[in-house]
Design a protein around this motif. Structure first.
Motif, PDB file in Angstrom:
ATOM      1  N   ALA A   1       5.794 -11.213   5.307  1.00  8.30           N
ATOM      2  CA  ALA A   1       5.554 -12.601   5.628  1.00  8.30           C
ATOM      3  C   ALA A   1       5.085 -13.101   4.149  1.00  8.30           C
ATOM      4  N   GLY A   2       5.635 -12.938   3.402  1.00 11.85           N
ATOM      5  CA  GLY A   2       5.250 -13.205   1.671  1.00 11.85           C
ATOM      6  C   GLY A   2       5.849 -12.601   0.345  1.00 11.85           C
ATOM      7  N   GLU A   3       5.371 -12.646  -0.388  1.00 14.44           N
ATOM      8  CA  GLU A   3       5.751 -12.339  -1.352  1.00 14.44           C
ATOM      9  C   GLU A   3       5.487 -10.496  -1.175  1.00 14.44           C
ATOM     10  N   VAL A   4       6.675  -9.624  -1.408  1.00 15.45           N
ATOM     11  CA  VAL A   4       5.761  -8.325  -1.330  1.00 15.45           C
ATOM     12  C   VAL A   4       5.384  -7.716  -2.727  1.00 15.45           C
ATOM     13  N   LEU A   5       4.511  -7.110  -2.184  1.00 13.89           N
ATOM     14  CA  LEU A   5       4.082  -5.924  -4.075  1.00 13.89           C
ATOM     15  C   LEU A   5       5.539  -5.190  -3.689  1.00 13.89           C
ATOM     16  N   ASP A   6       5.309  -4.706  -4.953  1.00 13.73           N
ATOM     17  CA  ASP A   6       6.147  -4.367  -6.046  1.00 13.73           C
ATOM     18  C   ASP A   6       5.716  -3.954  -7.032  1.00 13.73           C
ATOM     19  N   GLY A   7       5.846  -2.344  -7.774  1.00 13.28           N
ATOM     20  CA  GLY A   7       5.355  -2.385  -8.769  1.00 13.28           C
ATOM     21  C   GLY A   7       4.119  -1.660  -9.344  1.00 13.28           C
ATOM     22  N   GLY A   8       2.944  -1.550 -10.090  1.00 14.46           N
ATOM     23  CA  GLY A   8       1.953  -1.022  -9.973  1.00 14.46           C
ATOM     24  C   GLY A   8       1.258  -1.697  -9.199  1.00 14.46           C
ATOM     25  N   PHE A   9       0.350  -0.466  -8.497  1.00 15.32           N
ATOM     26  CA  PHE A   9      -1.166  -1.244  -8.403  1.00 15.32           C
ATOM     27  C   PHE A   9      -1.771  -0.498  -8.510  1.00 15.32           C
ATOM     28  N   GLU A  10      -3.327  -1.554  -9.160  1.00 14.80           N
ATOM     29  CA  GLU A  10      -4.493  -0.782  -9.559  1.00 14.80           C
ATOM     30  C   GLU A  10      -5.475  -1.539  -8.518  1.00 14.80           C
ATOM     31  N   LYS A  11      -6.504  -1.200  -8.000  1.00 21.95           N
ATOM     32  CA  LYS A  11      -7.506  -1.787  -7.421  1.00 21.95           C
ATOM     33  C   LYS A  11      -9.168  -1.546  -7.968  1.00 21.95           C
ATOM     34  N   PHE A  12     -10.101  -1.796  -8.396  1.00 22.60           N
ATOM     35  CA  PHE A  12     -11.239  -2.065  -8.956  1.00 22.60           C
ATOM     36  C   PHE A  12     -12.031  -1.868  -8.172  1.00 22.60           C
ATOM     37  N   PHE A  13     -13.509  -1.109  -8.411  1.00 23.63           N
ATOM     38  CA  PHE A  13     -15.027  -2.014  -7.574  1.00 23.63           C
ATOM     39  C   PHE A  13     -15.260  -3.421  -8.816  1.00 23.63           C
ATOM     40  N   LEU A  14     -15.607  -3.720  -8.413  1.00 22.58           N
ATOM     41  CA  LEU A  14     -16.655  -5.160  -9.382  1.00 22.58           C
ATOM     42  C   LEU A  14     -17.000  -5.230 -10.519  1.00 22.58           C
ATOM     43  N   SER A  15     -17.381  -3.297 -10.500  1.00 23.89           N
ATOM     44  CA  SER A  15     -17.841  -2.675 -11.564  1.00 23.89           C
ATOM     45  C   SER A  15     -16.833  -2.438 -12.447  1.00 23.89           C
ATOM     46  N   ASN A  16     -15.276  -2.790 -12.615  1.00 27.50           N
ATOM     47  CA  ASN A  16     -15.057  -1.931 -13.015  1.00 27.50           C
ATOM     48  C   ASN A  16     -14.085  -1.487 -13.483  1.00 27.50           C
ATOM     49  N   GLN A  17     -15.236  -0.214 -13.062  1.00 23.11           N
ATOM     50  CA  GLN A  17     -14.468   1.389 -11.964  1.00 23.11           C
ATOM     51  C   GLN A  17     -13.201   1.058 -11.243  1.00 23.11           C
ATOM     52  N   LEU A  18     -12.313   1.807 -11.606  1.00 24.36           N
ATOM     53  CA  LEU A  18     -10.518   2.137 -10.899  1.00 24.36           C
ATOM     54  C   LEU A  18     -10.932   3.034  -9.550  1.00 24.36           C
ATOM     55  N   ALA A  19     -11.239   2.297  -8.089  1.00 26.32           N
ATOM     56  CA  ALA A  19     -10.761   2.628  -6.826  1.00 26.32           C
ATOM     57  C   ALA A  19      -9.310   2.991  -6.393  1.00 26.32           C
ATOM     58  N   GLU A  20      -8.420   2.374  -6.734  1.00 28.51           N
ATOM     59  CA  GLU A  20      -7.344   2.984  -6.519  1.00 28.51           C
ATOM     60  C   GLU A  20      -6.160   2.678  -7.273  1.00 28.51           C
ATOM     61  N   LYS A  21      -4.724   3.762  -6.917  1.00 23.14           N
ATOM     62  CA  LYS A  21      -3.958   3.313  -7.895  1.00 23.14           C
ATOM     63  C   LYS A  21      -2.332   4.119  -7.750  1.00 23.14           C
ATOM     64  N   GLY A  22      -1.743   2.942  -7.082  1.00 22.38           N
ATOM     65  CA  GLY A  22      -0.209   3.400  -6.563  1.00 22.38           C
ATOM     66  C   GLY A  22       0.993   3.353  -6.903  1.00 22.38           C
ATOM     67  N   SER A  23       1.826   2.891  -6.379  1.00 23.51           N
ATOM     68  CA  SER A  23       2.901   1.879  -6.298  1.00 23.51           C
ATOM     69  C   SER A  23       3.698   1.153  -5.329  1.00 23.51           C
ATOM     70  N   PHE A  24       4.185   0.550  -5.377  1.00 26.29           N
ATOM     71  CA  PHE A  24       5.018  -0.485  -4.012  1.00 26.29           C
ATOM     72  C   PHE A  24       6.236  -0.041  -5.134  1.00 26.29           C
ATOM     73  N   THR A  25       7.683   0.058  -3.659  1.00 22.43           N
ATOM     74  CA  THR A  25       8.737  -0.605  -3.725  1.00 22.43           C
ATOM     75  C   THR A  25       8.897  -1.259  -2.812  1.00 22.43           C
ATOM     76  N   THR A  26       9.414  -2.664  -3.184  1.00 22.38           N
ATOM     77  CA  THR A  26       9.637  -2.970  -1.761  1.00 22.38           C
ATOM     78  C   THR A  26       8.531  -3.585  -0.560  1.00 22.38           C
ATOM     79  N   GLY A  27       7.182  -3.579  -0.561  1.00 20.59           N
ATOM     80  CA  GLY A  27       6.951  -3.396   0.065  1.00 20.59           C
ATOM     81  C   GLY A  27       5.670  -2.342   0.638  1.00 20.59           C
ATOM     82  N   LEU A  28       6.508  -0.942  -0.107  1.00 19.19           N
ATOM     83  CA  LEU A  28       6.375  -0.173   0.971  1.00 19.19           C
ATOM     84  C   LEU A  28       5.343   1.113  -0.109  1.00 19.19           C
ATOM     85  N   LYS A  29       4.580   1.791   0.313  1.00 15.17           N
ATOM     86  CA  LYS A  29       3.794   2.761  -0.906  1.00 15.17           C
ATOM     87  C   LYS A  29       5.146   3.971  -0.755  1.00 15.17           C
TER      88      LYS A  29
END
Length: 199
Positions: A70-98
């Protein structure tokens, strides 16, 4: 000459109009109390597939819902970082799906999980590591369900699944040999008991 210029100008405007109708990824950066996120979205309503989890962005947050968005779907590269800027998760979406390979990390930077996604379902090898980088668990997913052999290295268990259903434990050759031996011993004992009764 005038008509050629007008035709070229008209084709240019038409191509701009067509491009404006095509959704293009918009880069977003947000932060919550635990993580910082960088990702792309498109303004597009996917044709929802049942049982799949869709990731979408609205009101400054990433949301997840089963079988819809019900909004803008995630599409493309995705990166999630801890607040320390350490990488926490990385992947990709296509039309909202991993989709494709996904990795996650512990806060200390060691790899936590490696998995593969296909159209919103886990499909392929799965690896899980502890905070020291030692492998803890490995297995495989097929169409979002555990399938095949799963090894739990900490407990020493090997489990077998078929479509997410735990199968009875397979016996080793040594265990099968012991079962045959005990079965033969019982049969011999029964034969001896039968002879004693006849006497």
């Amino acid at each position: 000459m005038k008509s050629a210029v007008l035709t070229t100008f008209f084709l240019f405007l038409l191509s701009l109009f067509i491009l404006s109708l095509t959704p293009y990824p918009l880069k977003k950066k947000i932060t919550d109390t635990e993580f910082r996120y960088e990702f792309y979205t498109v303004v597009k309503s996917p044709k929802a597939k049942p049982g799949r989890y869709y990731y979408w962005f609205k009101a400054g947050a990433i949301h997840t819902t089963q079988s819809g968005a019900a909004g803008e779907v995630l599409d493309g590269g995705f990166e999630k970082f801890f607040l320390s800027n350490q990488l926490a998760e990385k992947g990709s979406f296509t039309t909202g799906l991993k989709t494709g390979p996904w990795q996650s990390w512990h806060n200390n930077g060691t790899l936590a999980t490696v998995t593969q996604w296909e159209k919103g379902l886990q499909s392929g090898k799965y690896y899980e590591y502890n905070e020291t980088g030692t492998i803890v668990k490995t297995g495989q997913y097929r169409f979002g369900k555990k399938h095949g052999r799963w090894i739990h290295f900490i407990t020493g268990d090997t489990l077998y699944f078929k479509k997410d259903i735990l199968l009875p434990k397979k016996k080793t050759k040594e265990e099968e040999k012991q079962v045959r031996h005990h079965k033969n011993m019982r049969q011999q004992q029964q034969q001896l008991d039968a002879k004693k009764i006849r006497l």
